[in-house]
Design a protein around this motif. Structure first.
Motif, PDB file in Angstrom:
ATOM      1  N   ILE A  67       0.840  -1.211   0.000  1.00  0.00           N
ATOM      2  CA  ILE A  67       0.000   0.000   0.000  1.00  0.00           C
ATOM      3  C   ILE A  67       0.871   1.255   0.000  1.00  0.00           C
ATOM      4  CG2 ILE A  67      -1.631   1.349   1.419  1.00  0.00           C
ATOM      5  CD1 ILE A  67      -2.888  -1.405   2.235  1.00  0.00           C
ATOM      6  N   SER A  68       2.019   1.177   0.704  1.00  0.00           N
ATOM      7  CA  SER A  68       2.858   2.379   0.742  1.00  0.00           C
ATOM      8  C   SER A  68       3.472   2.665  -0.633  1.00  0.00           C
ATOM      9  CB  SER A  68       3.928   2.283   1.828  1.00  0.00           C
ATOM     10  OG  SER A  68       4.859   1.302   1.477  1.00  0.00           O
ATOM     11  N   HIS A  69       3.614   1.628  -1.476  1.00  0.00           N
ATOM     12  CA  HIS A  69       4.124   1.852  -2.840  1.00  0.00           C
ATOM     13  C   HIS A  69       3.018   2.220  -3.811  1.00  0.00           C
ATOM     14  CE1 HIS A  69       7.805  -0.396  -1.562  1.00  0.00           C
ATOM     15  NE2 HIS A  69       8.302   0.628  -2.204  1.00  0.00           N
ATOM     16  N   ASN A  70       1.843   1.629  -3.573  1.00  0.00           N
ATOM     17  CA  ASN A  70       0.737   1.836  -4.514  1.00  0.00           C
ATOM     18  C   ASN A  70      -0.568   1.744  -3.738  1.00  0.00           C
ATOM     19  OD1 ASN A  70      -1.141   1.775  -6.548  1.00  0.00           O
ATOM     20  ND2 ASN A  70       0.018   0.373  -7.847  1.00  0.00           N
ATOM     21  N   SER A  71      -1.277   2.851  -3.662  1.00  0.00           N
ATOM     22  CA  SER A  71      -2.481   2.882  -2.815  1.00  0.00           C
ATOM     23  C   SER A  71      -3.675   2.178  -3.472  1.00  0.00           C
ATOM     24  CB  SER A  71      -2.843   4.341  -2.501  1.00  0.00           C
ATOM     25  OG  SER A  71      -3.235   4.997  -3.701  1.00  0.00           O
ATOM     26  N   LYS A  72      -3.548   1.835  -4.761  1.00  0.00           N
ATOM     27  CA  LYS A  72      -4.684   1.218  -5.462  1.00  0.00           C
ATOM     28  C   LYS A  72      -5.011  -0.141  -4.838  1.00  0.00           C
ATOM     29  CE  LYS A  72      -4.254   3.554  -9.866  1.00  0.00           C
ATOM     30  NZ  LYS A  72      -3.576   3.545 -11.156  1.00  0.00           N
ATOM     31  N   SER A  73      -6.254  -0.299  -4.412  1.00  0.00           N
ATOM     32  CA  SER A  73      -6.655  -1.485  -3.663  1.00  0.00           C
ATOM     33  C   SER A  73      -8.062  -1.895  -4.050  1.00  0.00           C
ATOM     34  CB  SER A  73      -6.680  -1.190  -2.157  1.00  0.00           C
ATOM     35  OG  SER A  73      -5.478  -0.611  -1.745  1.00  0.00           O
ATOM     36  N   ALA A  74      -8.392  -3.130  -3.681  1.00  0.00           N
ATOM     37  CA  ALA A  74      -9.768  -3.600  -3.898  1.00  0.00           C
ATOM     38  C   ALA A  74     -10.229  -4.340  -2.653  1.00  0.00           C
ATOM     39  CB  ALA A  74      -9.827  -4.517  -5.114  1.00  0.00           C
ATOM     40  N   MET A  75     -11.525  -4.340  -2.454  1.00  0.00           N
ATOM     41  CA  MET A  75     -12.103  -5.134  -1.366  1.00  0.00           C
ATOM     42  C   MET A  75     -13.247  -5.936  -1.973  1.00  0.00           C
ATOM     43  SD  MET A  75     -13.923  -3.808   2.130  1.00  0.00           S
ATOM     44  CE  MET A  75     -15.588  -3.798   1.496  1.00  0.00           C
ATOM     45  N   VAL A  86     -20.055  -7.931  -3.116  1.00  0.00           N
ATOM     46  CA  VAL A  86     -19.706  -6.506  -3.186  1.00  0.00           C
ATOM     47  C   VAL A  86     -18.264  -6.390  -3.664  1.00  0.00           C
ATOM     48  CG1 VAL A  86     -19.569  -4.302  -1.943  1.00  0.00           C
ATOM     49  CG2 VAL A  86     -21.180  -6.046  -1.171  1.00  0.00           C
ATOM     50  N   ARG A  87     -18.038  -5.498  -4.617  1.00  0.00           N
ATOM     51  CA  ARG A  87     -16.674  -5.242  -5.124  1.00  0.00           C
ATOM     52  C   ARG A  87     -16.384  -3.753  -5.002  1.00  0.00           C
ATOM     53  NH1 ARG A  87     -17.090  -7.660 -11.067  1.00  0.00           N
ATOM     54  NH2 ARG A  87     -14.850  -7.278 -11.119  1.00  0.00           N
ATOM     55  N   VAL A  88     -15.326  -3.468  -4.253  1.00  0.00           N
ATOM     56  CA  VAL A  88     -14.936  -2.064  -4.057  1.00  0.00           C
ATOM     57  C   VAL A  88     -13.564  -1.862  -4.691  1.00  0.00           C
ATOM     58  CG1 VAL A  88     -14.302  -0.325  -2.323  1.00  0.00           C
ATOM     59  CG2 VAL A  88     -16.162  -1.927  -1.846  1.00  0.00           C
ATOM     60  N   ILE A  89     -13.400  -0.757  -5.381  1.00  0.00           N
ATOM     61  CA  ILE A  89     -12.079  -0.360  -5.886  1.00  0.00           C
ATOM     62  C   ILE A  89     -11.796   1.023  -5.310  1.00  0.00           C
ATOM     63  CG2 ILE A  89     -10.777   0.333  -7.952  1.00  0.00           C
ATOM     64  CD1 ILE A  89     -12.438  -1.664  -9.517  1.00  0.00           C
ATOM     65  N   GLY A  90     -10.565   1.231  -4.857  1.00  0.00           N
ATOM     66  CA  GLY A  90     -10.274   2.555  -4.303  1.00  0.00           C
ATOM     67  C   GLY A  90      -8.820   2.709  -3.929  1.00  0.00           C
ATOM     68  N   HIS A  91      -8.576   3.723  -3.125  1.00  0.00           N
ATOM     69  CA  HIS A  91      -7.222   4.025  -2.667  1.00  0.00           C
ATOM     70  C   HIS A  91      -7.161   3.811  -1.155  1.00  0.00           C
ATOM     71  CE1 HIS A  91      -5.697   5.700  -6.429  1.00  0.00           C
ATOM     72  NE2 HIS A  91      -6.950   6.114  -6.617  1.00  0.00           N
ATOM     73  N   ALA A  92      -6.149   3.045  -0.720  1.00  0.00           N
ATOM     74  CA  ALA A  92      -5.998   2.791   0.713  1.00  0.00           C
ATOM     75  C   ALA A  92      -5.036   3.806   1.306  1.00  0.00           C
ATOM     76  CB  ALA A  92      -5.457   1.386   0.930  1.00  0.00           C
ATOM     77  N   LYS A  93      -5.400   4.326   2.474  1.00  0.00           N
ATOM     78  CA  LYS A  93      -4.438   5.187   3.185  1.00  0.00           C
ATOM     79  C   LYS A  93      -4.544   4.895   4.680  1.00  0.00           C
ATOM     80  CE  LYS A  93      -7.179   9.241   3.943  1.00  0.00           C
ATOM     81  NZ  LYS A  93      -7.467  10.283   4.612  1.00  0.00           N
ATOM     82  N   GLU A  94      -3.472   5.213   5.390  1.00  0.00           N
ATOM     83  CA  GLU A  94      -3.455   4.930   6.830  1.00  0.00           C
ATOM     84  C   GLU A  94      -4.480   5.786   7.555  1.00  0.00           C
ATOM     85  OE1 GLU A  94       0.416   5.201   8.712  1.00  0.00           O
ATOM     86  OE2 GLU A  94       1.285   4.056   7.070  1.00  0.00           O
ATOM     87  N   ILE A  95      -5.122   5.212   8.572  1.00  0.00           N
ATOM     88  CA  ILE A  95      -5.997   6.016   9.431  1.00  0.00           C
ATOM     89  C   ILE A  95      -5.108   6.733  10.451  1.00  0.00           C
ATOM     90  CG2 ILE A  95      -8.003   4.506   9.126  1.00  0.00           C
ATOM     91  CD1 ILE A  95      -7.419   3.270  11.867  1.00  0.00           C
ATOM     92  N   SER A  96      -5.669   7.673  11.186  1.00  0.00           N
ATOM     93  CA  SER A  96      -4.841   8.428  12.135  1.00  0.00           C
ATOM     94  C   SER A  96      -4.444   7.536  13.312  1.00  0.00           C
ATOM     95  CB  SER A  96      -5.618   9.639  12.649  1.00  0.00           C
ATOM     96  OG  SER A  96      -6.661   9.188  13.492  1.00  0.00           O
ATOM     97  N   LYS A  97      -3.426   7.974  14.041  1.00  0.00           N
ATOM     98  CA  LYS A  97      -2.951   7.206  15.194  1.00  0.00           C
ATOM     99  C   LYS A  97      -4.050   7.156  16.261  1.00  0.00           C
ATOM    100  CE  LYS A  97       0.874   6.858  18.394  1.00  0.00           C
ATOM    101  NZ  LYS A  97      -0.066   6.578  19.452  1.00  0.00           N
TER     102      LYS A  97
END
Ligand SMILES: Cc1cc2nc3c(=O)[nH]c(=O)nc-3n(C[C@H](O)[C@H](O)[C@H](O)COP(=O)(O)O)c2cc1C
Length: 192
Positions: A67-75, A86-97
């Motif tokens: 994810i840190s190299h490429n945020s493109k993700s699917a669920m 259900v098929r999700v396509i999107g960008h993954a990013k870290e949530i806050s601490k």
């Protein structure tokens, strides 16, 4: 329903009611490695909001590095007992601490200890080390709260598209595709 997040919440709730599944929140999250190969694995879906779909993990796991190299993700989800995909396509990013701390607090002590005892995705010399490492962590932290490891947190997959498929024995599946452009969702039916 015009908002796919609201629709997802209804489907998630439906899937939970009378669910025969042991792992009711298991969803497949796919990421891409540096060679472009997709890599899927199941994780626990923790929350969903307009921000996206949240799961927790180690940030230095294989998926975290990808994810840190490429945020493109699917669920991807299949709930057999209700016939929903259900098929999700999107960008993954870290949530806050702070958010990660909240999810950490909700974990059982046993889950916290297991998380603390291992470096996810690193090689393991032998199966017997599973118990040994866990015991070591339990003894070390006996009687104390288990601190959240710095390398553990969460990700939110911010969707660009969400497809809902209602399975039908006739194979006339209903496929509803939602796509987000400039913050607005549009909906299109797809052939089965
Ligand atoms: C039902 C189920 C739920 C899981 N939930 C999680 C989870 O919430 N977070 C996680 O990091 N791994 C979870 N795992 C383990 C992952 O499938 C995977 O083995 C691990 O995250 C390492 O993946 P990686 O090497 O691609 O990073 C779960 C596995 C299963 C079968």
């Amino acid at each position: 329903m015009d908002n796919p997040i609201s629709k997802f919440k209804v489907w998630w709730q439906d899937s939970q009611a009378n669910s025969p599944l042991n792992q009711k929140n298991a969803v497949c999250v796919s990421t891409l490695d540096e060679g472009g190969f997709p890599s899927g694995r199941f994780v626990d879906l923790k929350a969903v909001s307009d921000e996206g779909f949240v799961f927790c993990s180690y940030m230095d796991s294989e998926k975290g590095k990808q994810i840190s190299h490429n945020s493109k993700s699917a669920m991807t989800i299949w709930w057999d007992h209700v016939g929903y995909q259900v098929r999700v396509i999107g960008h993954a990013k870290e949530i806050s601490k702070i958010e990660a701390d909240r999810f950490w607090e909700k974990r059982t002590r046993s889950a916290q200890l297991t998380t603390s005892a291992f470096e996810q995705s690193a090689p393991l010399e032998s199966e017997s080390l599973l118990e040994t490492r866990l015991q070591k962590a339990s003894i070390k932290l006996d009687g104390q709260p288990v601190p959240k490891p710095d390398n553990w947190g969460g990700y939110v997959i911010k969707p660009v598209s969400i497809e809902f498929l209602t399975f039908r024995e006739s194979r006339l599946h209903l496929r509803e595709l939602y796509e987000r452009t400039d913050g607005y969702w549009s909906k299109q039916l797809l052939q089965p």
